[in-house]
Design a protein around this motif. Structure first.
Motif, PDB file in Angstrom:
ATOM      1  N   CYS A  43      -5.464   3.779  -5.786  1.00 47.95           N
ATOM      2  CA  CYS A  43      -3.895   4.208  -6.141  1.00 47.95           C
ATOM      3  C   CYS A  43      -3.220   5.097  -5.511  1.00 47.95           C
ATOM      4  CB  CYS A  43      -3.841   3.602  -7.993  1.00 47.95           C
ATOM      5  SG  CYS A  43      -4.351   2.799  -8.247  1.00 47.95           S
ATOM      6  N   ALA A  44      -3.961   6.526  -6.225  1.00 47.40           N
ATOM      7  CA  ALA A  44      -4.223   7.845  -5.253  1.00 47.40           C
ATOM      8  C   ALA A  44      -3.808   8.172  -3.909  1.00 47.40           C
ATOM      9  CB  ALA A  44      -5.335   8.771  -6.234  1.00 47.40           C
ATOM     10  N   ALA A  45      -4.411   7.087  -3.166  1.00 46.81           N
ATOM     11  CA  ALA A  45      -4.027   7.064  -1.367  1.00 46.81           C
ATOM     12  C   ALA A  45      -3.030   6.861  -1.074  1.00 46.81           C
ATOM     13  CB  ALA A  45      -5.534   6.582  -1.322  1.00 46.81           C
ATOM     14  N   ILE A  46      -2.511   5.476  -1.749  1.00 49.36           N
ATOM     15  CA  ILE A  46      -1.455   4.584  -0.621  1.00 49.36           C
ATOM     16  C   ILE A  46       0.614   5.338  -1.116  1.00 49.36           C
ATOM     17  CG2 ILE A  46      -0.828   2.400  -0.558  1.00 49.36           C
ATOM     18  CD1 ILE A  46      -3.383   1.789  -1.558  1.00 49.36           C
ATOM     19  N   PRO A  47       0.674   5.020  -0.674  1.00 48.61           N
ATOM     20  CA  PRO A  47       2.354   5.679  -0.957  1.00 48.61           C
ATOM     21  C   PRO A  47       2.928   4.891  -2.123  1.00 48.61           C
ATOM     22  CG  PRO A  47       1.652   6.288   1.416  1.00 48.61           C
ATOM     23  CD  PRO A  47       0.964   5.210   0.648  1.00 48.61           C
ATOM     24  N   GLU A  48       3.766   4.539  -2.953  1.00 46.84           N
ATOM     25  CA  GLU A  48       4.407   4.597  -3.767  1.00 46.84           C
ATOM     26  C   GLU A  48       4.675   3.062  -2.942  1.00 46.84           C
ATOM     27  OE1 GLU A  48       7.474   4.524  -7.566  1.00 46.84           O
ATOM     28  OE2 GLU A  48       6.692   7.216  -6.261  1.00 46.84           O
ATOM     29  N   SER A  49       5.662   3.191  -2.061  1.00 44.04           N
ATOM     30  CA  SER A  49       6.218   2.827  -1.139  1.00 44.04           C
ATOM     31  C   SER A  49       5.657   1.399   0.088  1.00 44.04           C
ATOM     32  CB  SER A  49       7.276   2.455  -0.391  1.00 44.04           C
ATOM     33  OG  SER A  49       6.229   3.607   0.695  1.00 44.04           O
ATOM     34  N   LEU A  50       4.695   1.631  -0.367  1.00 46.46           N
ATOM     35  CA  LEU A  50       3.569   0.501   0.139  1.00 46.46           C
ATOM     36  C   LEU A  50       2.495  -0.142  -1.085  1.00 46.46           C
ATOM     37  CD1 LEU A  50       2.269   2.163   3.188  1.00 46.46           C
ATOM     38  CD2 LEU A  50       4.587   0.480   2.786  1.00 46.46           C
ATOM     39  N   LEU A  51       2.672   0.920  -2.210  1.00 44.49           N
ATOM     40  CA  LEU A  51       1.348   0.364  -3.514  1.00 44.49           C
ATOM     41  C   LEU A  51       2.120  -1.150  -3.787  1.00 44.49           C
ATOM     42  CD1 LEU A  51      -0.917   0.976  -4.459  1.00 44.49           C
ATOM     43  CD2 LEU A  51      -0.010   1.516  -6.510  1.00 44.49           C
ATOM     44  N   GLU A  52       3.026  -1.290  -4.060  1.00 44.83           N
ATOM     45  CA  GLU A  52       3.438  -3.126  -4.513  1.00 44.83           C
ATOM     46  C   GLU A  52       3.060  -4.061  -3.938  1.00 44.83           C
ATOM     47  OE1 GLU A  52       7.574  -5.294  -6.343  1.00 44.83           O
ATOM     48  OE2 GLU A  52       7.389  -3.362  -5.460  1.00 44.83           O
ATOM     49  N   SER A  53       3.464  -3.781  -2.515  1.00 44.41           N
ATOM     50  CA  SER A  53       3.001  -4.717  -1.166  1.00 44.41           C
ATOM     51  C   SER A  53       1.591  -4.952  -0.972  1.00 44.41           C
ATOM     52  CB  SER A  53       3.649  -4.092  -0.268  1.00 44.41           C
ATOM     53  OG  SER A  53       3.067  -3.117   0.536  1.00 44.41           O
ATOM     54  N   GLU A  54       0.604  -3.863  -0.829  1.00 45.01           N
ATOM     55  CA  GLU A  54      -0.670  -3.410  -1.344  1.00 45.01           C
ATOM     56  C   GLU A  54      -1.308  -3.888  -2.484  1.00 45.01           C
ATOM     57  OE1 GLU A  54      -3.850  -2.626   0.788  1.00 45.01           O
ATOM     58  OE2 GLU A  54      -1.909  -2.332   2.530  1.00 45.01           O
ATOM     59  N   LEU A  55      -1.088  -4.259  -3.721  1.00 48.30           N
ATOM     60  CA  LEU A  55      -1.449  -5.657  -4.751  1.00 48.30           C
ATOM     61  C   LEU A  55      -1.156  -6.337  -5.148  1.00 48.30           C
ATOM     62  CD1 LEU A  55      -0.570  -2.254  -7.533  1.00 48.30           C
ATOM     63  CD2 LEU A  55      -3.132  -2.839  -6.932  1.00 48.30           C
ATOM     64  N   PHE A  56       0.261  -6.913  -4.577  1.00 47.12           N
ATOM     65  CA  PHE A  56       0.770  -8.130  -4.726  1.00 47.12           C
ATOM     66  C   PHE A  56       0.925  -8.946  -3.463  1.00 47.12           C
ATOM     67  CE2 PHE A  56       2.371  -5.604  -8.396  1.00 47.12           C
ATOM     68  CZ  PHE A  56       1.581  -6.606  -9.727  1.00 47.12           C
ATOM     69  N   GLY A  57       0.846  -8.111  -2.772  1.00 47.44           N
ATOM     70  CA  GLY A  57       1.539  -9.253  -1.462  1.00 47.44           C
ATOM     71  C   GLY A  57       3.229  -9.405  -1.127  1.00 47.44           C
ATOM     72  N   TYR A  58       3.343 -10.248  -0.133  1.00 46.86           N
ATOM     73  CA  TYR A  58       4.706 -10.629   0.521  1.00 46.86           C
ATOM     74  C   TYR A  58       4.626 -11.760   0.730  1.00 46.86           C
ATOM     75  CZ  TYR A  58       3.285  -7.796   4.881  1.00 46.86           C
ATOM     76  OH  TYR A  58       2.723  -7.714   5.993  1.00 46.86           O
ATOM     77  N   GLU A  59       6.304 -12.490   0.571  1.00 46.99           N
ATOM     78  CA  GLU A  59       5.896 -13.292   2.128  1.00 46.99           C
ATOM     79  C   GLU A  59       6.978 -13.237   2.735  1.00 46.99           C
ATOM     80  OE1 GLU A  59       5.736 -15.998   1.084  1.00 46.99           O
ATOM     81  OE2 GLU A  59       4.940 -16.077  -1.861  1.00 46.99           O
ATOM     82  N   ALA A  60       6.744 -14.465   3.756  1.00 49.39           N
ATOM     83  CA  ALA A  60       7.134 -13.836   5.333  1.00 49.39           C
ATOM     84  C   ALA A  60       8.964 -13.709   5.006  1.00 49.39           C
ATOM     85  CB  ALA A  60       7.203 -15.738   6.120  1.00 49.39           C
TER      86      ALA A  60
END
Length: 444
Positions: free
Chosen positions: A195-212
């Motif tokens: 959690c410390a190595a990923i910027p806050e703006s990218l962490l949500e997509s890393e954890l939960f993914g995203y739709e097309a």
């Protein structure tokens, strides 16, 4: 794959002389529907099932009247040795016929299913692999380490969330993987995210993914998040103390509702994931400062595990040193160096601010620079020049083995006025070896 690779070490054991009433109580206490039967010497004899015990009216009868002489399998036997004679449970024994574990037939079926789905898991990427390390990779025999192992075994038996706390370098991920590898989820994915190595703006997509089409630059078909990849398995949220409050609220929702929402998604997605969190931060202080949510802390801290720093179990230094040295020697394809008398005593007087990771890096450096022998002189430049190493407040160990070796040679050349014979003697290497190292590091 061998039987010991997938066996479960938790099982009920009863003596052939036990009464049906005694066996019934053992099964009820452990909530098990069977028990392994052993003779008075502890050697395996067979299995007794709950239905046999509970339908027996005279509870004073002994186990000898009720058990089945089910064949066992050796712990080193290949799973291909499993045949039709086995029922739902396969007893596992060592070469002396003492029971060491059991295998449920369902686990073999699950393993077969996992192999069938291997291509699907590979599509998810390297983060979908099972946990690599086991409890056997936790080295040490002190009370601190044995207590830690007991906590790991207890945590593996249940599904509750675990919070691992400890200083940097103590092995928090190792403990998390050991829990996963002992649990019922050991054949499923183990996913780690720092959690410390990923910027806050990218962490949500890393954890939960995203739709097309969720945002500009999103992949055409969308993307799986770490929680979906870990579905059915375990996820390690490393350094969760560095997670921002907004994301903490989203993790809390996952814990409460057991579902995630992708970025750009319209519906929540249910997930079956065991969460293990780890941190070196002082979460109590952070809660007082309102930088870590109280409700999330209590959700995570169901099973707390504190890993002691190396200075609190310094008696394990020798075992850890030899363990890492053997691994490094195999990787470097060299013979295991001998260790000069007094080296372990010298190591035990250091305060190890970098903990076990620091010791591992030191061993790697020593293995790379040794000439078949580890001497006290090879250590001295990395610690304080004083005899009492506890007084040092700096970490003299350099993480890069080659930079550390070059610095050590330069220091001794300066101390001994460029007398290469003395430097070679202090380092425990020959003069020709020293000249080769001088040439390699371009030292004039």
């Amino acid at each position: 794959m061998k039987a010991k690779d997938i066996m479960n070490c938790f099982f009920v054991e009863c003596l052939i002389s036990d009464s049906a009433d005694t066996i019934k109580n053992k099964m009820l206490e452990a909530q098990s529907d069977f028990a392994l039967v052993v003779d008075k010497h502890g050697k395996y004899m067979g299995i007794i099932y709950a239905n046999a015990v509970f339908r027996w009216h005279n509870m004073s009868h002994s186990c000898a009247d009720l058990f089945e002489a089910m064949p066992s399998i050796l712990e080193d036997a290949d799973l291909k040795a499993v045949h039709d004679n086995y029922k739902s449970v396969i007893p596992v024994v060592n070469k002396d016929q003492y029971p060491v574990g059991i295998i449920q037939m369902k686990e073999i079926f699950d393993l077969w299913q996992s192999e069938q789905k291997e291509n699907n898991y590979q599509k998810k990427g390297p983060s979908s692999r099972s946990a690599k390390y086991t409890i056997d990779d936790i080295v040490g025999h002190t009370h601190a380490i044995m207590s830690l192992k007991e906590r790991i075994i207890s945590a593996a038996k249940v599904k509750s969330t675990v919070l691992i706390m400890g200083e940097t370098g103590v092995g928090k991920e190792l403990v998390a993987q050991a829990i996963a590898n002992l649990s019922a989820r050991r054949f499923k994915s183990f996913v780690r995210i720092n959690c410390a190595a990923i910027p806050e703006s990218l962490l949500e997509s890393e954890l939960f993914g995203y739709e097309a089409g969720a945002y500009t630059g999103a992949l055409k078909g969308g993307n799986l998040g770490k929680f979906e990849i870990a579905d059915g398995g375990t996820i390690l949220l490393d350094e969760i103390g560095d997670m921002q409050l907004v994301m903490q609220a989203k993790i809390l929702r996952v814990l409460q509702e057991r579902e995630i929402e992708k970025i750009g998604g319209r519906y929540p997605i249910p997930v079956d994931v065991r969460i293990i969190a780890a941190t070196h931060a002082d979460l109590d202080r952070m809660m007082n400062e309102n930088t870590f949510r109280h409700d999330l802390y209590y959700r995570l801290n169901v099973i707390p595990i504190h890993i002691p720093p190396l200075r609190d179990h310094i008696e394990d230094i020798e075992a850890l040193f030899l363990y890492f040295m053997e691994k490094c020697s195999i990787e470097m394809e060299i013979e295991i160096p001998t260790v000069e008398s007094g080296v372990f005593e010298m190591l035990s007087h250091y305060h190890w601010p970098g903990n076990i990771r620091e010791l591992k890096n030191l061993v790697e450096m020593l293995a790379a620079s040794s000439n078949g022998r580890i001497t006290k002189g090879m250590l001295s430049s990395y610690f304080t020049d004083k005899m009492d190493l506890h007084d040092s407040n700096e970490n003299y160990l350099k993480l890069n083995a080659f930079e550390a070796e070059r610095e050590m040679i330069l220091k001794y050349l300066k101390v001994h006025d460029n007398n290469k014979n003395k430097v070679a003697d202090v380092l425990g290497i020959s003069r020709s070896t020293l000249y080769n190292k001088l040439k390699r590091y371009q030292i004039k």
